[in-house]
Write an enzyme that holds these catalytic residues in place. Structure first.
Site, PDB file in Angstrom:
ATOM      1  N   ASP A   1       0.416  13.989  -4.640  1.00 57.29           N
ATOM      2  CA  ASP A   1       1.257  14.541  -3.579  1.00 57.29           C
ATOM      3  C   ASP A   1       2.720  14.498  -4.012  1.00 57.29           C
ATOM      4  O   ASP A   1       3.181  13.486  -4.563  1.00 57.29           O
ATOM      5  CB  ASP A   1       1.117  13.724  -2.290  1.00 57.29           C
ATOM      6  CG  ASP A   1      -0.272  13.822  -1.677  1.00 57.29           C
ATOM      7  OD1 ASP A   1      -1.029  14.706  -2.092  1.00 57.29           O
ATOM      8  OD2 ASP A   1      -0.574  13.001  -0.789  1.00 57.29           O
TER       9      ASP A   1
ATOM     10  N   CYS B   1       0.084  -1.009  29.826  1.00 57.64           N
ATOM     11  CA  CYS B   1       1.298  -0.196  29.787  1.00 57.64           C
ATOM     12  C   CYS B   1       1.233   0.916  30.839  1.00 57.64           C
ATOM     13  O   CYS B   1       1.382   0.642  32.026  1.00 57.64           O
ATOM     14  CB  CYS B   1       1.522   0.343  28.377  1.00 57.64           C
ATOM     15  SG  CYS B   1       3.208   0.944  28.091  1.00 57.64           S
TER      16      CYS B   1
ATOM     17  N   HIS C   1       1.481  -4.706  25.631  1.00 55.22           N
ATOM     18  CA  HIS C   1       0.295  -4.286  24.874  1.00 55.22           C
ATOM     19  C   HIS C   1      -0.428  -5.509  24.317  1.00 55.22           C
ATOM     20  O   HIS C   1      -0.220  -5.892  23.166  1.00 55.22           O
ATOM     21  CB  HIS C   1       0.700  -3.343  23.735  1.00 55.22           C
ATOM     22  CG  HIS C   1       1.084  -1.979  24.191  1.00 55.22           C
ATOM     23  ND1 HIS C   1       0.186  -0.930  24.260  1.00 55.22           N
ATOM     24  CD2 HIS C   1       2.269  -1.484  24.644  1.00 55.22           C
ATOM     25  CE1 HIS C   1       0.792   0.154  24.715  1.00 55.22           C
ATOM     26  NE2 HIS C   1       2.064  -0.159  24.958  1.00 55.22           N
TER      27      HIS C   1
ATOM     28  N   GLU D   1       0.853  -1.191   0.000  1.00 56.89           N
ATOM     29  CA  GLU D   1       0.000   0.000   0.000  1.00 56.89           C
ATOM     30  C   GLU D   1       0.887   1.238   0.000  1.00 56.89           C
ATOM     31  O   GLU D   1       1.792   1.352   0.826  1.00 56.89           O
ATOM     32  CB  GLU D   1      -0.910   0.005   1.233  1.00 56.89           C
ATOM     33  CG  GLU D   1      -1.769   1.261   1.340  1.00 56.89           C
ATOM     34  CD  GLU D   1      -2.437   1.428   2.693  1.00 56.89           C
ATOM     35  OE1 GLU D   1      -2.960   2.538   2.942  1.00 56.89           O
ATOM     36  OE2 GLU D   1      -2.426   0.492   3.513  1.00 56.89           O
TER      37      GLU D   1
ATOM     38  N   GLY E   1      -1.332   2.254  31.930  1.00 60.71           N
ATOM     39  CA  GLY E   1      -2.437   1.869  32.802  1.00 60.71           C
ATOM     40  C   GLY E   1      -1.989   0.960  33.926  1.00 60.71           C
ATOM     41  O   GLY E   1      -2.480   1.058  35.059  1.00 60.71           O
TER      42      GLY E   1
ATOM     43  N   GLU F   1      -3.351  -5.872  23.252  1.00 59.41           N
ATOM     44  CA  GLU F   1      -4.291  -5.598  22.158  1.00 59.41           C
ATOM     45  C   GLU F   1      -3.687  -5.854  20.787  1.00 59.41           C
ATOM     46  O   GLU F   1      -4.402  -6.086  19.805  1.00 59.41           O
ATOM     47  CB  GLU F   1      -4.790  -4.148  22.238  1.00 59.41           C
ATOM     48  CG  GLU F   1      -3.783  -3.067  21.868  1.00 59.41           C
ATOM     49  CD  GLU F   1      -2.900  -2.605  23.018  1.00 59.41           C
ATOM     50  OE1 GLU F   1      -2.301  -1.517  22.914  1.00 59.41           O
ATOM     51  OE2 GLU F   1      -2.792  -3.337  24.020  1.00 59.41           O
TER      52      GLU F   1
ATOM     53  N   GLU G   1       5.263  14.246  -2.101  1.00 57.40           N
ATOM     54  CA  GLU G   1       5.991  13.274  -1.280  1.00 57.40           C
ATOM     55  C   GLU G   1       5.933  11.858  -1.853  1.00 57.40           C
ATOM     56  O   GLU G   1       6.834  11.053  -1.637  1.00 57.40           O
ATOM     57  CB  GLU G   1       5.422  13.258   0.145  1.00 57.40           C
ATOM     58  CG  GLU G   1       5.563  14.572   0.899  1.00 57.40           C
ATOM     59  CD  GLU G   1       4.341  15.465   0.721  1.00 57.40           C
ATOM     60  OE1 GLU G   1       3.593  15.251  -0.261  1.00 57.40           O
ATOM     61  OE2 GLU G   1       4.151  16.372   1.545  1.00 57.40           O
TER      62      GLU G   1
END
EC number: 6.3.4.2
Length: 535
Positions: free
Chosen positions: A148, A381, A507, A141, A383, A509, A150
């Site tokens: 653009d 983390c 982490h 991708e 938390g 998640e 860039e």
């Protein structure tokens, strides 16, 4: 030979290129192909590690410790693969590598230029991704929008790749927008036509156009796009807004997108069996129960900052036929006076990761509420660090206890720098990053969640629990249920007299999948459902 698919975007950003690429990856994987995927970002930062979440959203960390774009999270969740540092390339990385080579004299005194040196470096990153994973198909991708400045070196590089390895081994997919003008009552194809014209002026002829739209695209409109963009009508793929992201692969399959890809790339693999995926989508669409989780963070205005956390909560909910509703709570607004009003109607409380002192005291108040009111709690983390600080302040009575990150002069540094971080000056790429082992203590909530003695999870932190406070906190009922195998670093903490209060330095998640929820999230949502039912 490895095949290469490039996904570009036009008209506007945030069209869903990442979801399109990830969905195609899932379809090709289900055809029996070994698929890998990567994201090229045209910004000059080496990685997004030091960028504000308001600028970039979540930083996604791979097993090998690369700090990457949040799209890699979509890739991993959809395709169910673990990506690596070669899966995210930025302009900063490309130029840094080329400049290092120039300093080493690898260009033999030549003038270093965008073409061929920068473009060759970009092409090498594309080819390397395929080599390192032995992939049948590499999907790349290209971030940003065609037009653009860039993006130009990346587009030139992917143009050259077709010349290098032949048209049967390369495919270009262009994602654009067909806007609906409410006042005129009609959809407009002109922006897409101009975007494709811009792409063709750079030497790239798209083989498939994926059009993002609110309303159905008529056959006449598809014929018009095919005529003006010089592609087959069947290669105009409609990408309507979906009720769930996980329905997108099925929508693309219905339009034969994966078959068009295989025909072009001369791949004769059998059709993708999407039975399990269809069952997942049907489950997601027909959840019969609800639970509400408070997410107390400081970037709640931009929900992409916590996208993996939200997805992990949803995945856990699927296991219990439950729709997890996230209540976004701005930590800066939380006080002892209003905390019940803000989180009292929720079934569980989650405090995610973050850096800096903004919103910290509000998070600590929310954690105290969860501890004292027996509300299921998951800390991640920062938390976990704040849960430790809250306990030290309010149970041990250590007034002023804090993290040395937040208050360098705290009398009780419950959280302190890792020893190996003491002399580190650079911020970028210097955290404790990537996959590390965690040894679990038996007869704890953490062990019950994983049911394994040692687990591996991804980390992204610089500060750690200060071991000098371990004995006193253990005596008071603070449980260190997960540590590094040598016992030196605290990885997971929990409370003894609480239904479910667990916090992790890592982490969790980042490794959750829609069909395989992460264990801590699974048990947290389970405890939240139980809490709701007991009210």
């Amino acid at each position: 030979m490895t095949k290469y698919i490039f996904v570009t975007g036009g008209v506007v950003s945030s069209l869903g290129k990442g979801i399109t690429a990830a969905s195609l990856g899932r379809l090709l994987k289900n055809r029996g192909l070994n698929v890998t995927i990567q994201k090229f970002d045209p910004y000059i930062n080496v990685d997004p590690g030091t960028m504000s979440p308001y600028q970039h959203g979540e930083v996604f960390v791979t097993d090998d410790g690369a700090e990457t774009d949040l799209d890699l999270g979509h890739y991993e969740r959809f395709i169910d693969i673990n990506l690596n540092k070669y899966s995210n390339v930025t302009t900063g990385k490309i130029y840094s590598s080329v400049l290092q080579k120039e300093r080493r004299g690898e260009y033999l005194g030549g003038t270093v230029q965008v073409i061929p040196h920068i473009t060759n470096e970009i092409k090498e990153r594309v080819y390397r991704s395929g080599r390192e994973t032995n992939a049948d198909v590499v999907i790349t991708e290209i971030g940003g929008t065609v037009g653009d400045i860039e993006s130009l070196p990346f587009l030139e590089a992917i143009r050259q790749i077709k010349s290098d390895i032949g048209r049967d081994n390369v495919m270009y997919i262009h994602c654009t927008l067909i806007p609906y003008l409410k006042a005129a009552g009609e959809m407009k194809t002109k922006p897409t036509q101009h975007s494709v014209k811009e792409l063709r002026s750079l030497g790239i002829q798209p083989n498939i156009i994926v059009v993002r739209t609110e309303l159905p695209v008529s056959q006449d409109m598809k014929d018009k796009l095919a005529l003006f963009c010089d592609i087959d009508t069947k290669a105009v793929i409609e990408a309507r807004d979906a009720d769930t992201l996980y329905a997108v692969p099925l929508s693309l399959q219905e339009q034969n997108m994966d078959q068009i890809v295989c025909d072009h790339l001369k791949l004769d693999n059998p059709a993708a069996d999407m039975t399990d995926w269809t069952a997942l989508v049907n489950k997601v669409r027909n959840l019969s129960k609800k639970t509400k989780i408070a997410l107390v963070g400081k970037y709640v205005e931009l929900q992409d900052a916590y996208i993996s956390v939200v997805e992990a909560l949803r995945h856990a909910g699927y296991s219990f036929d439950t729709d997890v509703e996230v209540k976004w709570v701005n930590a800066e607004h939380v006080t002892a006076e209003n905390v019940k009003e803000l989180v009292g109607d929720t079934d569980g409380i989650l405090v995610p990761g973050g850096f800096g002192d903004r919103g910290v005291e509000g998070k600590i108040v929310a954690i105290q509420y969860a501890r004292e009111n027996k509300v299921p709690f998951l800390g991640i983390c920062l938390g976990m660090q704040l849960a430790s600080i809250e306990f030290a302040r309010n149970v041990l009575g250590l007034e002023g206890a804090n993290s040395s990150e937040i208050n360098p002069d705290t009398p009780y540094a419950i959280i302190d720098l890792l020893p190996e971080q003491k002399d580190v000056e650079d911020l970028g790429g210097t955290l404790r990053l990537g996959l590390y082992p965690c040894k679990l203590a038996e007869e704890t909530n953490a062990y019950n969640a994983y049911n394994e003695p040692v687990v591996y999870e991804r980390h992204r932190h610089r500060y750690e629990f200060n071991n000098q406070f371990r004995p006193d906190m253990e005596k008071a009922g603070f449980v260190f249920s997960g540590t590094s195998p040598d016992g030196r670093l605290v990885e997971i903490i929990e409370l003894q007299d609480h239904p479910w209060f667990v916090a992790a330095q890592f982490h969790p998640e980042l490794v959750s999948r829609p069909n395989r929820p992460q264990p801590l999230f699974h048990d947290f949502v389970s405890a939240s459902i139980t809490n709701k039912e007991s009210k």
